[in-house]
Design a protein around this motif. Structure first.
Motif, PDB file in Angstrom:
ATOM      1  N   GLU A  49       7.374   5.496  -4.149  1.00 26.16           N
ATOM      2  CA  GLU A  49       8.224   4.501  -3.517  1.00 26.16           C
ATOM      3  C   GLU A  49       8.185   4.665  -2.005  1.00 26.16           C
ATOM      4  OE1 GLU A  49      12.155   4.606  -5.127  1.00 26.16           O
ATOM      5  OE2 GLU A  49      11.587   3.412  -6.880  1.00 26.16           O
ATOM      6  N   ILE A  50       8.163   3.547  -1.292  1.00 22.59           N
ATOM      7  CA  ILE A  50       8.195   3.521   0.169  1.00 22.59           C
ATOM      8  C   ILE A  50       9.525   2.889   0.578  1.00 22.59           C
ATOM      9  CG2 ILE A  50       7.054   2.734   2.262  1.00 22.59           C
ATOM     10  CD1 ILE A  50       4.505   2.346   0.603  1.00 22.59           C
ATOM     11  N   PRO A  51      10.423   3.620   1.242  1.00 23.88           N
ATOM     12  CA  PRO A  51      11.738   3.065   1.592  1.00 23.88           C
ATOM     13  C   PRO A  51      11.624   1.784   2.408  1.00 23.88           C
ATOM     14  CG  PRO A  51      11.677   5.435   1.983  1.00 23.88           C
ATOM     15  CD  PRO A  51      10.261   5.014   1.689  1.00 23.88           C
ATOM     16  N   TRP A  52      12.490   0.842   2.094  1.00 17.13           N
ATOM     17  CA  TRP A  52      12.566  -0.426   2.833  1.00 17.13           C
ATOM     18  C   TRP A  52      14.023  -0.652   3.194  1.00 17.13           C
ATOM     19  CZ3 TRP A  52       9.361  -3.908   5.016  1.00 17.13           C
ATOM     20  CH2 TRP A  52       9.892  -5.132   5.380  1.00 17.13           C
ATOM     21  N   ASN A  53      14.331  -0.586   4.482  1.00 23.25           N
ATOM     22  CA  ASN A  53      15.705  -0.751   4.943  1.00 23.25           C
ATOM     23  C   ASN A  53      15.938  -2.179   5.410  1.00 23.25           C
ATOM     24  OD1 ASN A  53      16.324   2.024   4.595  1.00 23.25           O
ATOM     25  ND2 ASN A  53      15.224   2.472   6.491  1.00 23.25           N
ATOM     26  N   GLY A  54      17.161  -2.651   5.227  1.00 22.82           N
ATOM     27  CA  GLY A  54      17.497  -3.992   5.680  1.00 22.82           C
ATOM     28  C   GLY A  54      17.286  -5.034   4.604  1.00 22.82           C
ATOM     29  N   PRO A  55      17.327  -6.331   4.987  1.00 18.54           N
ATOM     30  CA  PRO A  55      17.164  -7.422   4.015  1.00 18.54           C
ATOM     31  C   PRO A  55      15.864  -7.311   3.243  1.00 18.54           C
ATOM     32  CG  PRO A  55      17.948  -8.256   6.122  1.00 18.54           C
ATOM     33  CD  PRO A  55      17.604  -6.818   6.343  1.00 18.54           C
ATOM     34  N   GLY A  56      15.845  -7.916   2.059  1.00 22.63           N
ATOM     35  CA  GLY A  56      14.762  -7.726   1.110  1.00 22.63           C
ATOM     36  C   GLY A  56      13.374  -8.060   1.618  1.00 22.63           C
ATOM     37  N   CYS A  57      12.373  -7.378   1.049  1.00 19.78           N
ATOM     38  CA  CYS A  57      10.972  -7.630   1.359  1.00 19.78           C
ATOM     39  C   CYS A  57      10.523  -8.884   0.619  1.00 19.78           C
ATOM     40  CB  CYS A  57      10.127  -6.429   0.936  1.00 19.78           C
ATOM     41  SG  CYS A  57       8.367  -6.625   1.235  1.00 19.78           S
ATOM     42  N   THR A  58       9.808  -9.768   1.313  1.00 20.83           N
ATOM     43  CA  THR A  58       9.423 -11.060   0.730  1.00 20.83           C
ATOM     44  C   THR A  58       7.920 -11.308   0.721  1.00 20.83           C
ATOM     45  OG1 THR A  58       9.752 -12.107   2.892  1.00 20.83           O
ATOM     46  CG2 THR A  58      11.611 -12.155   1.349  1.00 20.83           C
ATOM     47  N   ALA A  59       7.128 -10.466   1.388  1.00 19.84           N
ATOM     48  CA  ALA A  59       5.680 -10.678   1.430  1.00 19.84           C
ATOM     49  C   ALA A  59       4.974  -9.342   1.614  1.00 19.84           C
ATOM     50  CB  ALA A  59       5.295 -11.633   2.568  1.00 19.84           C
ATOM     51  N   LEU A  60       3.795  -9.199   0.990  1.00 18.42           N
ATOM     52  CA  LEU A  60       2.993  -7.982   1.076  1.00 18.42           C
ATOM     53  C   LEU A  60       1.526  -8.359   1.276  1.00 18.42           C
ATOM     54  CD1 LEU A  60       4.526  -6.026  -1.945  1.00 18.42           C
ATOM     55  CD2 LEU A  60       4.828  -5.420   0.472  1.00 18.42           C
ATOM     56  N   GLY A  61       0.774  -7.496   1.947  1.00 20.29           N
ATOM     57  CA  GLY A  61      -0.660  -7.730   2.106  1.00 20.29           C
ATOM     58  C   GLY A  61      -1.380  -6.461   2.499  1.00 20.29           C
ATOM     59  N   PHE A  62      -2.542  -6.196   1.886  1.00 25.14           N
ATOM     60  CA  PHE A  62      -3.378  -5.042   2.215  1.00 25.14           C
ATOM     61  C   PHE A  62      -4.468  -5.436   3.200  1.00 25.14           C
ATOM     62  CE2 PHE A  62      -1.899  -3.167  -1.871  1.00 25.14           C
ATOM     63  CZ  PHE A  62      -1.593  -1.885  -1.416  1.00 25.14           C
ATOM     64  N   SER A  63      -4.835  -4.498   4.080  1.00 20.40           N
ATOM     65  CA  SER A  63      -6.027  -4.677   4.895  1.00 20.40           C
ATOM     66  C   SER A  63      -7.247  -4.559   4.000  1.00 20.40           C
ATOM     67  CB  SER A  63      -6.066  -3.618   6.002  1.00 20.40           C
ATOM     68  OG  SER A  63      -6.137  -2.314   5.445  1.00 20.40           O
ATOM     69  N   PRO A  64      -8.424  -5.051   4.432  1.00 21.92           N
ATOM     70  CA  PRO A  64      -9.606  -5.025   3.568  1.00 21.92           C
ATOM     71  C   PRO A  64     -10.004  -3.635   3.085  1.00 21.92           C
ATOM     72  CG  PRO A  64      -9.968  -6.509   5.404  1.00 21.92           C
ATOM     73  CD  PRO A  64      -8.672  -5.804   5.676  1.00 21.92           C
ATOM     74  N   ASP A  65      -9.784  -2.595   3.919  1.00 21.36           N
ATOM     75  CA  ASP A  65     -10.138  -1.243   3.493  1.00 21.36           C
ATOM     76  C   ASP A  65      -9.017  -0.549   2.736  1.00 21.36           C
ATOM     77  OD1 ASP A  65      -8.331  -0.675   5.497  1.00 21.36           O
ATOM     78  OD2 ASP A  65      -9.754   0.344   6.804  1.00 21.36           O
ATOM     79  N   GLY A  66      -7.875  -1.234   2.557  1.00 25.51           N
ATOM     80  CA  GLY A  66      -6.770  -0.671   1.798  1.00 25.51           C
ATOM     81  C   GLY A  66      -5.983   0.396   2.511  1.00 25.51           C
ATOM     82  N   ARG A  67      -6.235   0.605   3.797  1.00 26.54           N
ATOM     83  CA  ARG A  67      -5.566   1.691   4.515  1.00 26.54           C
ATOM     84  C   ARG A  67      -4.297   1.250   5.223  1.00 26.54           C
ATOM     85  NH1 ARG A  67     -11.026   4.334   7.199  1.00 26.54           N
ATOM     86  NH2 ARG A  67     -11.999   4.994   5.230  1.00 26.54           N
ATOM     87  N   LEU A  68      -4.082  -0.051   5.356  1.00 22.68           N
ATOM     88  CA  LEU A  68      -2.843  -0.571   5.936  1.00 22.68           C
ATOM     89  C   LEU A  68      -2.181  -1.509   4.935  1.00 22.68           C
ATOM     90  CD1 LEU A  68      -3.551  -1.524   9.677  1.00 22.68           C
ATOM     91  CD2 LEU A  68      -2.007   0.238   8.834  1.00 22.68           C
ATOM     92  N   LEU A  69      -0.881  -1.374   4.797  1.00 23.88           N
ATOM     93  CA  LEU A  69      -0.081  -2.297   3.998  1.00 23.88           C
ATOM     94  C   LEU A  69       0.906  -2.983   4.927  1.00 23.88           C
ATOM     95  CD1 LEU A  69       1.010  -3.471   1.304  1.00 23.88           C
ATOM     96  CD2 LEU A  69       2.521  -1.456   1.188  1.00 23.88           C
TER      97      LEU A  69
END
Length: 637
Positions: free
Chosen positions: A601-621
Motif C-alpha cells: 500500500e502507498i499512503p494517499w493523504n487528502g481527498p480521494g485518488c481519481t486517476a492513475l498512470g504508469f510511465s512506459p518503463d514502469g518506474r514512475l506512477l
C-alpha cells in the motif's frame, strides 16, 4: 522554489534508476516506493481540513486542522518539524522570529476559553489566561498578543501573560484582528434587530475599532455599511472587506466595488492577503486567485487554484503564499505570478485522466474543470494548456504510428461532455488541430497508440480515428451500459461496461466477450505491450483479463468501495488500483499467469485518488486526486 522542486525531482528520478536493477524481468518482491514530487505544488498534508495557517520567518509555517492537530513545518523541505494534538484549538499565532508559536487559543468544550503561550510547540505552556480565545493576532515585535474576551478585546504581554482590556465589544462579534502602524484594528459584526416596515428585521452592520497599542487608548470607531469579515493593513490605511468583493477604507465612507479581471466570473470572496509591495490577493469560492496593486491597480488575469480554499497566508517577505484547501496546504510562488511550483496553477476540480507519452518525459493530464494540460515530467513545467467545452472524461496520446517523427508523437486528443474528439499538438505553432464530431454520440472514454485513437460512447458504440485529421476508420460495438471504458492492447481493443468485449484492432470486428464480470465495471487499464487488461469493479475487486483467451485469470486487490482507478505497466506485470473509500493506493505484482505475487500500500493523504498512470518503463506512477493535485511515486526494484 522552482529550483528546489527540480532538485527534488531529479534526485527522485535518480533514486528510481538506481533501484530499478532490471527493466526486463520484474522483481518477485515488492519494490521500494518514494514520493517524487507533487507536480502542481508543494503539498503539506493533514488528516482533517486545515482551518488556519500562519508564517514565521523564512520557511517556518504552522498549521491548524479541524481535528485540533497543530503542526510546525519546514516549508523548504515540506516536512513536519513538530506535531501536537491539542483539545479544541480555535486559533494560532506565530512569533515573528520564526522560533515558536506566539499563542494557542484552546477551548475545552465551549467554556472556559484559554489562551496559552508555549516557547515551542512540544513544550508546556509558560503561562495561561482563562477567558480569552480566538481570533488572535501578534504584533510585529512579538511582544503582544491580541485576543478576545467575553466582553472586550484584550492585549496580552508575552513576557508574563498580564493583560488589559482595550476595546469594549458591546454585543459585537469579533470577526478579525490585525496589528499595523502602531495600532490594533478590531473588526466587529452586529446582528441587532430593528423595527422596520415589515416588523422586526435584522439590520447587520460592521464596526472597526482603532486602538493605540502603546497606550491602549481607542483612537477611532468607524461604522461600516456592510457585513465585513476581514481587516488588512494596506500601506498606511486600514482596509475592510466583505464577501462580495467590496472594500472599505476606514473613514472613507461607503465601500468600493473591486473590479474583476477580464474573463473572471463573479463569486463570493473567501480570503484575502496583502503583500509588502501593496499587492492585494483575493481567492473566491470558484477557486479564482486575483491579484492587484492597491485598490486602484488593474487586476491581473485570474488564476485557477481550485475550489475549497479556506485561508490565504503570505510569508513575511511576500515571496510565497500558503493556500489552505481541504486537508492540504499549497505553496504558491509570487515570482511565478502565484502559480504553484514548477509553473503550473493546478486543476480546479478532480483529475480525470493521466497518460505518459511514449518516451515517458511528458504527462498528459485532464480534469473536470474543462482543462487539458501537458507537463514536462522532469521540471514540472506546463508545456501546453487547452480549454474544453465541458468536463473532460479522458485524454490520450496518439503515439508515433506509421507516420513516425517528433511532430506525430506529440499529438494528443481528448473527449469532453458535449463535444466530439479534439486533437492538438504540444507545440501550438504546429497548428495541428482537428475535430471529429464522433457521429454526434456522447463519448466517455478514449485510448490511443501507434497513431490511432479509439473512443467509446455511453451506449457502447466504438469509433476508430486515424491520421493527423482524426479521420473516421471503423466503427464497432461494445457491451451495453452507461459507464463505458476502453483500452488498447497489441492487436486488440478492449471495451468494458456491464460485461467486456474484445474487438480486432484492425477491423473492429468482435473477437469474443465476457457477459458477466460479477459486478458493474468502474475502471479499465490495458497493457500496451502485453495481452492483459485490468478491470475495476463496483464490488471493490480488480479482475485481471487475458485478452487473447478472453477470460478472467485472477481477481486481486480488494478495495473499500468502487474501484475508482486502475493502471497497468506496459508489460502487465504491475497493477496500481484505488477504491473510492481507500486511504492508500494498492500496488500489486502480477506473475505470468496474472495472479498476485506481492502487494503493498502507498499512503494517499487528502481527498480521494481519481486517476492513475504508469510511465512506459514502469518506474514512475502518477496519481491524481479529487482536489486537482497530481503526485509522482518512484518504483524501484
Amino acid at each position: 522554489m522552482q529550483s528546489t522542486l527540480r532538485t527534488l525531482v531529479l534526485s527522485a528520478l535518480g533514486l528510481a534508476s538506481a533501484l530499478a536493477a532490471s527493466a526486463q524481468e520484474p522483481a518477485t518482491t515488492a519494490p521500494q516506493v518514494a514520493e517524487a514530487h507533487g507536480l502542481f505544488s508543494a503539498w503539506l498534508r493533514h488528516d482533517s481540513p486545515v482551518v488556519d495557517v500562519v508564517w514565521g520567518v523564512g520557511a517556518d509555517l504552522v498549521t491548524l486542522d479541524a481535528g485540533g492537530v497543530v503542526t510546525q513545518w519546514d516549508a523548504d523541505s515540506r516536512s513536519a518539524v513538530t506535531r501536537a494534538e491539542l483539545t479544541a484549538v480555535t486559533g494560532i499565532a506565530f512569533h515573528p522570529g520564526g522560533e515558536r508559536p506566539a499563542g494557542l487559543a484552546l477551548a475545552h468544550g465551549s467554556e472556559p476559553r484559554v489562551l496559552e503561550w508555549r516557547p515551542a510547540l512540544a513544550a508546556p505552556a509558560l503561562w495561561t489566561v482563562e477567558g480569552l480565545g480566538g481570533p488572535l493576532a501578534v504584533d510585529a515585535a512579538g511582544a503582544r498578543i491580541a485576543a478576545v474576551g467575553q466582553h472586550a478585546v484584550e492585549l496580552v504581554d508575552v513576557a508574563d501573560g498580564s493583560h488589559r482590556e482595550v476595546a469594549q465589544l458591546g454585543g459585537f462579534e469579533v470577526r478579525d484582528l490585525a496589528f499595523g502602524g502602531g495600532e490594533l484594528a478590531v473588526l466587529g459584526f452586529n446582528r441587532a434587530k430593528q423595527l422596520g416596515r415589515k416588523g422586526t428585521e435584522e439590520q447587520p452592520w460592521s464596526t472597526l475599532w482603532r486602538v493605540d497599542v502603546a497606550t491602549g487608548e481607542e483612537l477611532a470607531t468607524v461604522d461600516l455599511d456592510g457585513q465585513c469579515s476581514e481587516v488588512l493593513r494596506l500601506g498606511d490605511q486600514w482596509l475592510c472587506l466583505d464577501p462580495e468583493r467590496r472594500a472599505w477604507i476606514a473613514g472613507a465612507g461607503r465601500g468600493l466595488e473591486l473590479p474583476l479581471p477580464a474573463g473572471a466570473q463573479a463569486a463570493p470572496r473567501v480570503d484575502s492577503a496583502v503583500l509588502p509591495d501593496r499587492q492585494l490577493l483575493q481567492v473566491d469560492q470558484r477557486g479564482q486567485l486575483i491579484a492587484r496593486v492597491g485598490l486602484d491597480g488593474e487586476p491581473r488575469p485570474a488564476r485557477s487554484v481550485g475550489v475549497g480554499a479556506m485561508r490565504l497566508r503570505p510569508n513575511r517577505d511576500g515571496t510565497t503564499v500558503a493556500l489552505a484547501q481541504g486537508c492540504t496546504v499549497r505553496l504558491l510562488a509570487a515570482a511565478e505570478g502565484f502559480a504553484a511550483d514548477g509553473g503550473a496553477a493546478g486543476f480546479a476540480a478532480q483529475v480525470s485522466s493521466l497518460r505518459f507519452d511514449d518516451g515517458g518525459g511528458r504527462l498528459l493530464a485532464a480534469s473536470y474543470d474543462h482543462s487539458v494540460d501537458v507537463y514536462d515530467v522532469a521540471s514540472g513545467a506546463r508545456l501546453a494548456h487547452h480549454g474544453a467545452v465541458g468536463i473532460v472524461h479522458a485524454a490520450a496520446w496518439l503515439g508515433a504510428g506509421a507516420e513516425g517523427g517528433e511532430e506525430t508523437q506529440q499529438r494528443f486528443a481528448w473527449v469532453a461532455r458535449g463535444g466530439g474528439l479534439e486533437q492538438r499538438t504540444v507545440d501550438a505553432a504546429a497548428n495541428n488541430a482537428a475535430t471529429n464530431r464522433g457521429l454526434g454520440l456522447p463519448w466517455t472514454d478514449l485510448a490511443g497508440g501507434d497513431g490511432e485513437l479509439f473512443a467509446v460512447a455511453s451506449g457502447g458504440a466504438v469509433l476508430q480515428c486515424v491520421g493527423a485529421g482524426l479521420e473516421t476508420g471503423w466503427t464497432g460495438q461494445g457491451p451495453r451500459g452507461a459507464i463505458q471504458r476502453i483500452g488498447a492492447v497489441p492487436g486488440r481493443v478492449v471495451v468494458a461496461s456491464s460485461g467486456l468485449v474484445v474487438l480486432d484492432r484492425a477491423s473492429g470486428e468482435s473477437l469474443g466477450a465476457l457477459g458477466d464480470m460479477g459486478a458493474p465495471v468502474q475502471s479499465l487499464a490495458a497493457a500496451s505491450a502485453a495481452p492483459r487488461a485490468a478491470v475495476g469493479l463496483a464490488s471493490g475487486a480488480v479482475a485481471v483479463v487475458d485478452t487473447d483467451s478472453i477470460e478472467v485469470v485472477a481477481t486481486v486487490a480488494q478495495h473499500r468501495g468502487r474501484v475508482q482507478a486502475v493502471a497497468l505497466t506496459a508489460d502487465g506485470r504491475r497493477l496500481a488500483s484505488v477504491g473510492t473509500n481507500d486511504e492508500a493506493l494498492t500496488l500489486t505484482g502480477l506473475d505470468g499467469a496474472g495472479a498476485a505475487s506481492w502487494s503493498i500500500e502507498i499512503p494517499w493523504n487528502g481527498p480521494g485518488c481519481t486517476a492513475l498512470g504508469f510511465s512506459p518503463d514502469g518506474r514512475l506512477l502518477a496519481a491524481g486526486g479529487r482536489d486537482g493535485r497530481v503526485v509522482f511515486f518512484t518504483l524501484g526494484g
